[in-house]
Design a protein around this motif. Structure first.
Motif, mmCIF file in Angstrom:
data_model
loop_
_atom_site.group_PDB
_atom_site.id
_atom_site.type_symbol
_atom_site.label_atom_id
_atom_site.label_comp_id
_atom_site.label_asym_id
_atom_site.label_seq_id
_atom_site.Cartn_x
_atom_site.Cartn_y
_atom_site.Cartn_z
ATOM 1 N N MET B 387 0.825 -1.203 0.000
ATOM 2 C CA MET B 387 0.000 0.000 0.000
ATOM 3 C C MET B 387 0.861 1.255 0.000
ATOM 4 O O MET B 387 0.557 2.214 -0.714
ATOM 5 C CB MET B 387 -0.924 -0.024 1.235
ATOM 6 N N ARG B 390 2.045 1.824 -3.347
ATOM 7 C CA ARG B 390 0.974 2.283 -4.221
ATOM 8 C C ARG B 390 0.762 3.795 -4.066
ATOM 9 O O ARG B 390 0.641 4.525 -5.042
ATOM 10 C CB ARG B 390 -0.310 1.536 -3.852
ATOM 11 N N PHE B 391 0.728 4.255 -2.822
ATOM 12 C CA PHE B 391 0.579 5.700 -2.584
ATOM 13 C C PHE B 391 1.778 6.463 -3.157
ATOM 14 O O PHE B 391 1.630 7.509 -3.778
ATOM 15 C CB PHE B 391 0.469 6.001 -1.082
ATOM 16 N N ALA B 394 1.484 6.644 -6.772
ATOM 17 C CA ALA B 394 0.370 7.539 -7.123
ATOM 18 C C ALA B 394 0.837 8.993 -7.048
ATOM 19 O O ALA B 394 0.529 9.811 -7.923
ATOM 20 C CB ALA B 394 -0.810 7.310 -6.189
ATOM 21 N N VAL B 395 1.622 9.315 -6.013
ATOM 22 C CA VAL B 395 2.157 10.676 -5.885
ATOM 23 C C VAL B 395 3.033 10.995 -7.098
ATOM 24 O O VAL B 395 2.918 12.054 -7.718
ATOM 25 C CB VAL B 395 2.982 10.824 -4.580
ATOM 26 N N LEU B 398 0.808 11.436 -10.243
ATOM 27 C CA LEU B 398 0.019 12.666 -10.193
ATOM 28 C C LEU B 398 0.914 13.891 -10.385
ATOM 29 O O LEU B 398 0.524 14.864 -11.024
ATOM 30 C CB LEU B 398 -0.714 12.772 -8.856
ATOM 31 N N PHE B 404 -0.123 19.902 -7.004
ATOM 32 C CA PHE B 404 -0.255 19.654 -5.565
ATOM 33 C C PHE B 404 0.589 18.474 -5.092
ATOM 34 O O PHE B 404 1.023 18.420 -3.949
ATOM 35 C CB PHE B 404 -1.737 19.437 -5.181
ATOM 36 N N LEU B 408 4.874 16.579 -2.187
ATOM 37 C CA LEU B 408 4.814 15.324 -1.427
ATOM 38 C C LEU B 408 5.957 14.386 -1.798
ATOM 39 O O LEU B 408 6.262 13.443 -1.075
ATOM 40 C CB LEU B 408 3.469 14.617 -1.662
#
Ligand SMILES: Cc1cc2nc3c(=O)[nH]c(=O)nc-3n(C[C@H](O)[C@H](O)[C@H](O)COP(=O)(O)OP(=O)(O)OC[C@H]3O[C@@H](n4cnc5c(N)ncnc54)[C@H](O)[C@@H]3O)c2cc1C
Lengths: 72, 542
Positions: B387, B390-391, B394-395, B398, B404, B408
């Motif tokens: 997980m 995955r995050f 994803a960051v 994106l 935005f 991160l």
């Protein structure tokens, strides 16, 4: 709501036409395998959290979701 | 017998027999420093320049080969300037501002540490650690010639420590056999595996990261830009989970590959194997030599307390971080900055020994901040679960389209100095609010004509007025504090106002020897300033 009072996480119904929203959410996942769906969710969470921005609300949302994990 | 644990890049303090080795009574020293790495040498230099006698024992005769640290931050350069060897470092170092982050083939993010106005030093230089250490030792030699009471004994290995009431007994091994010494104060700068810490049986708890990183420092003249390039999931063959390319002086480039946990270290270090990876990254047509290769794993941990009676811990012996963010040597130099003046004042009888507990408090806070930052970077670079990966991805995805997500991305939050919020040394803050500099924080530089503010903060307590008259000096506690005054009419720089006044019209700053702000007022108030210093020195009850 009074602008000066700190907002709390809204856990009352807040979406007009919930069925329509729910349908759209499922539709977005349609045709995605599990992997892709999970990636999609991760992106969605990040996008929504950024939109909310308020760290306190995000913490409350995380706590609210955690509560459901432990009661399973 | 003294073990040779590593080869040296520069021989700087060859073994010499000294009188003390033949005496039956152990010689007593005010301060003994164990370990002549960057932190031990920095500490010796700072203390010696203040006139405090200091002896450094190192188990080798010079600086270890292989670079390890390459990134040195502005605050470290500011400290080096105070110690007299900043310009040499800046001269030799490679200044860089731009960092690029890639995810596979795509570039997802570029940052520019673009220079702010009125600062003497850049945000970062890249400089091989052996040079950093060499400049410190050369400065020690310069200060010795001017009479600074610093002594370095090479090939002197500490093998025993016993704490007594008010002093420490040391057993030292040398090529001529063992001898004993005594010290009023012992500073352990003996690195992450600290023999002092182990002999004393002290804890060193934290988190071990199960990952191996391969470093290849290569020499090449290929025209890559002077930028930090970092890849998540690099596209070149066999390059592991992440990779880094960064320029150092002498046409050397640092290349770093994240290899994972279950690897055969010996096989991975075979030059042919290393070259395969480097070729895949740089392209087959680029010529280079392998300068130094190494595999490292890392941990984030610290000692519970940095002071144990007369024994003080500084640098890697006290705290260890992952290399992401360049917080190891840089934060060790903050330890030097914090401890040297305090110990000096205690030895000179100007302060109670309780002042040394504030070293422990302030630097433990600093270590926590560094550990937090480098742990977070490590968790982003090497996600620990499906997980979290995955995050992370994803960051990265994106970030290519949505602004935005860019902040991160964490490929290492680069070292910044700690603000000692709530330190017991902090006095009143009458300006609280809009000035950038805060009480507890180090002063930010400002250009003053053809000089700089930090040049005037020379390692003593100092009082600075802005738009206020202050006397030429103030005597507190037997110390004479130099005072000076600046005016925004004569120095109409936006920086002086933004950094030191904010909305206020005037200010008086009390600045510590390590250039951190101790207290500030709107007007000169002799009584308040005296009280703040006396309280810090332990001369009045709190
Ligand atoms: C791959 C890598 C990259 C890094 N990059 C950076 C970076 O870019 N920026 C940064 O700031 N930091 C970086 N670091 C961290 C940095 O190298 C360390 O934080 C720094 O070396 C700590 O300095 P020190 O003086 O505390 O300890 P050390 O450098 O370990 O020095 C300890 C000294 O004590 C001596 N010693 C040990 N035992 C004894 C004994 N019994 N008797 C006498 N002497 C003894 C040793 O010989 C040595 O000289 C990096 C580290 C690694 C591994």
């Amino acid at each position: 709501m009074d602008k000066s009072s700190p907002m709390d996480l809204n856990l009352s119904p807040n979406i007009v036409d919930g069925d329509d929203f729910y349908d759209e959410l499922l539709l977005a996942h349609e045709g995605l395998n599990d992997e892709k769906s999970q990636d999609f969710n991760a992106r969605l969470i990040l996008i929504l959290c950024n939109h909310i921005g308020d760290r306190r609300i995000i913490s409350q949302a995380l706590a609210a979701a955690t509560e459901h994990v432990s009661s399973e | 017998m003294v073990d040779v644990r590593y080869d040296t890049a520069f021989t700087l303090y060859p073994y010499e027999q000294v009188q003390a080795q033949c005496q039956s009574q152990p010689e007593r020293h005010p301060v003994v420093i164990i370990g002549g790495g960057p932190i031990g040498m920095g500490m010796a230099l700072d203390l010696g320049r203040k006139g405090t006698q200091v002896l450094v024992l190192d188990d080798h005769d010079g600086v270890g080969q292989g670079s390890r640290a390459i990134c040195f931050a502005r605050r470290t350069l500011d400290i080096a300037d105070r110690l007299g060897c900043g310009p040499q470092m800046l001269d030799k170092g490679v200044v860089w501002n731009v960092g690029r982050v890639f995810y596979g083939e795509s570039e997802v993010f570029t940052f520019n540490l673009s220079p702010e106005e009125g600062l003497r030093n850049p945000a970062f230089i890249n400089l091989q650690q052996p040079y950093f250490e060499k400049f410190l030792v050369e400065q020690i030699r310069t200060e010795q010639a001017k009479g600074a009471p610093i002594e370095i004994r090479g090939c002197n290995q500490l093998i025993g420590v016993t704490s007594h009431d008010g002093y420490v007994h040391l057993d030292v091994d040398t090529p001529d056999g063992p001898y004993s010494l005594e010290a009023d104060w012992l500073i352990a700068c003996d690195g992450a595996r600290s023999p002092v810490r182990n002999i004393m049986g002290l804890d060193f708890d934290g988190r071990v990261f199960e990952d191996n990183f391969l470093i290849a420092d290569v020499k090449m003249t290929a025209p890559f830009p002077t930028e930090r390039w970092f890849w998540f999931e690099p596209p070149f063959k066999n390059s592991g989970q992440s990779a880094l390319l960064h320029k150092q002086p002498d046409d050397i480039w640092r290349i770093d590959f994240q290899l994972g946990w279950d690897i055969d270290r010996k096989a991975e270090l075979e030059p042919s194997k290393v070259r395969e990876r480097v070729d895949a990254m740089l392209g087959d047509d680029v010529e280079y030599e392998l300068e130094w290769t190494s595999i490292y794993t890392f941990q984030c941990r610290r000692m519970d307390k940095f002071r144990h009676g007369p024994v003080l811990f500084a640098g890697d012996s006290a705290h260890q971080v992952s290399p992401f963010g360049a917080r190891g040597a840089n934060s060790g130099m903050h330890d030097v900055d914090n401890l040297a003046w305090k110990l000096d004042m205690v030895i000179k009888g100007q302060a109670q020994t309780s002042l040394l507990d504030t070293y422990s408090q302030e630097r433990e806070l600093g270590a926590d901040e560094n550990i937090r930052n480098s742990t977070r970077a490590t968790d982003f670079i090497t996600p620990k679960s499906t997980m979290s990966k995955r995050f992370r991805n994803a960051v990265l995805e994106l970030a290519q389209h949505a602004e935005f997500a860019r902040p991160l991305i964490n490929s290492g939050r680069l070292s910044t100095p700690c603000t000692y919020h709530d330190s017991p040394l902090n006095g009143p803050d009458e300006l609280a609010g809009s000035a950038q500099v805060q009480v507890g924080a180090p002063c930010i530089d400002v250009q003053l004509g053809d000089s700089y503010l930090l040049n005037r903060l020379d390692g003593r307590f100092i009082i600075m007025g802005i738009n206020v008259d202050v006397p030429d000096s103030l005597t507190v506690n037997g110390m004479t504090l130099p005072c000076f005054s600046l005016s925004t009419l004569e120095q109409p720089t936006i920086e002086l106002t933004a950094r030191y006044l904010g909305d206020a019209n005037s200010a008086v700053y009390l600045i510590r020897p390590d250039q951190h702000v101790m207290g500030r007022w709107k007007q000169f108030d002799e009584q308040q300033i005296t009280l703040t210093i006396e309280k810090a020195m332990g001369q009045v009850a709190h």
